[in-house]
Design a protein around this motif. Structure first.
Motif, PDB file in Angstrom:
ATOM      1  N   ASP A 137       0.947  -1.265   0.010  1.00 11.76           N
ATOM      2  CA  ASP A 137       0.134  -0.097  -0.012  1.00 11.76           C
ATOM      3  C   ASP A 137       1.026   1.275  -0.045  1.00 11.76           C
ATOM      4  OD1 ASP A 137      -1.585   2.176   0.472  1.00 11.76           O
ATOM      5  OD2 ASP A 137      -2.964   0.791   1.753  1.00 11.76           O
ATOM      6  N   GLU A 152      -0.270   4.614   2.002  1.00  8.67           N
ATOM      7  CA  GLU A 152      -0.302   4.197   3.452  1.00  8.67           C
ATOM      8  C   GLU A 152       1.184   4.578   3.891  1.00  8.67           C
ATOM      9  OE1 GLU A 152      -0.966   4.227   7.237  1.00  8.67           O
ATOM     10  OE2 GLU A 152      -2.351   4.295   5.711  1.00  8.67           O
ATOM     11  N   ARG A 165       2.143   8.286   3.489  1.00 10.49           N
ATOM     12  CA  ARG A 165       1.399   8.782   4.600  1.00 10.49           C
ATOM     13  C   ARG A 165       2.295   8.725   5.948  1.00 10.49           C
ATOM     14  NH1 ARG A 165      -2.810  11.599   3.527  1.00 10.49           N
ATOM     15  NH2 ARG A 165      -3.897  11.342   1.458  1.00 10.49           N
ATOM     16  N   THR A 166       2.645   7.457   6.113  1.00  9.69           N
ATOM     17  CA  THR A 166       3.484   6.982   7.328  1.00  9.69           C
ATOM     18  C   THR A 166       4.989   7.741   7.423  1.00  9.69           C
ATOM     19  OG1 THR A 166       1.983   5.320   7.654  1.00  9.69           O
ATOM     20  CG2 THR A 166       3.969   5.339   8.968  1.00  9.69           C
TER      21      THR A 166
END
Length: 348
Positions: free
Chosen positions: A34, A37, A40-41
């Protein structure tokens, strides 16, 4: 202090069944990764800049139907931010890839012009992002045992970079057909014989590229490999020789020769032979194989497609290449070349 690694003297020949199963496992990981994700992390600045830049473009009236050069400037800002504001895994990647993505796009535009065409948005964007997975720590693919690491480079690297490239396009003024084209170009760019399926243990991982993709794909592959021989090869050999065998290094260099069309293979061979002895000696160069790749029999082999017979007018390889022009300068020279293939289902 960490003990320096001693590279193996020889690369093991045949891959074991266990090693091939490892490839399948890593390929499945790549398909299910992903990217949104992960960014974003671990790299939230990329997502924040992407959303802000595309929001600004929308406010300025830039849409999917806007001028291609204008749209390339928008997505190019996001690509440039990603490369220039992200800390890569190591100094080698920082030194090479912050130039390589622009160099490949520059050669892509030139080779397209030499064929009498104008590089499309998908082609230029694919040139910018073809190697992008390895620049971001959280998306970078893990290396595999030397006997099967070619599958990481040809398969796992391609699918992961394609997914990162599409993730950076979320909200961009780019059509679905253009995104599909970008995915396919990046997916196939590192495969020496891209018309052939890649299968392991009876499982087909990547289908061969069709005729509708090959024209642009060959331009991208030429530009990528040409830039490697022009400005990266010495750094590559010196960096990789600390961990990898001379056989492995030659396999990687040889595969870059194979990816080139006939006229450029000869130039690549000249570049290899002109390397300083202390660099050249770190590869197990097979002179007979290299000569064959540049010979008339190899140039007329079935793996060379019809599109390859269009020999471009090229600038000969020199030891150093001038710096690639800024993304904005390049974007002003490109126009649309719409086409599409089926987008493989994957999270990105």
């Amino acid at each position: 202090p960490r003990t320096p690694m001693t590279p193996p003297k020889k690369m093991k020949g045949k891959a074991t069944s266990q090693e091939l199963k490892m490839v399948l496992h890593h390929f499945e990981i790549a398909l299910n990764k992903d990217i949104e994700e992960l960014l974003r992390t671990h790299e939230p600045h990329i997502v924040a800049y992407r959303e802000a830049r595309y929001r600004q473009a929308m406010q300025e009236g830039v849409t999917e139907s806007s001028d291609v050069a204008l749209r390339l400037r928008v997505v190019g800002d996001v690509v440039e931010h990603t490369f220039m504001r992200t800390e890569p895994p190591d100094e080698y990647t920082k030194k090479t890839d912050r130039k390589h993505f622009k160099e490949v796009a520059t050669w892509t535009a030139k080779f397209a012009k030499d064929k009498g065409a104008t590089a499309s948005l998908p082609l230029i964007y694919a040139a910018w992002c073809h190697d992008i997975e390895r620049f971001i720590v959280s998306t970078k693919c893990s290396y595999l045992p030397e006997a099967v690491d070619k599958y990481r480079k040809q398969v796992i690297h391609g699918v992961t970079s394609a997914k990162v490239a599409l993730c950076l396009l979320r909200g961009a003024p780019v059509t679905m057909s253009e995104k599909q084209r970008i995915y396919e170009l990046i997916l196939h760019h590192d495969i020496p014989h891209p018309r052939d399926d890649i299968s392991i243990l009876g499982q087909t991982l990547i289908r061969g590229a069709g005729d509708e993709l090959m024209y642009e794909l060959e331009i991208l592959m030429d530009a990528d490999a040409f830039a490697f021989f022009q400005s990266t090869i010495t750094y590559f050999i010196l960096f990789k020789s600390s961990k990898n065998s001379p056989d492995w290094i030659w396999e990687r260099v040889r595969n870059n020769v194979k990816r080139l069309r006939p006229a450029l293979r000869i130039k690549a061979a000249q570049c290899i032979r002109a390397l300083p002895s202390e660099v050249f000696g770190k590869m197990s160069v097979d002179e007979q194989e290299l000569a064959h790749l540049c010979s008339e029999s190899a140039l007329n082999s079935p793996c060379v497609s019809v599109a390859s017979s269009l020999t471009p007018s090229i600038t000969p390889i020199s030891p150093l290449m001038h710096s690639a022009p800024p993304i904005r300068n390049l974007a002003s020279n490109v126009a649309a070349f719409p086409s599409a293939t089926e987008l493989p289902p994957a999270k990105y």
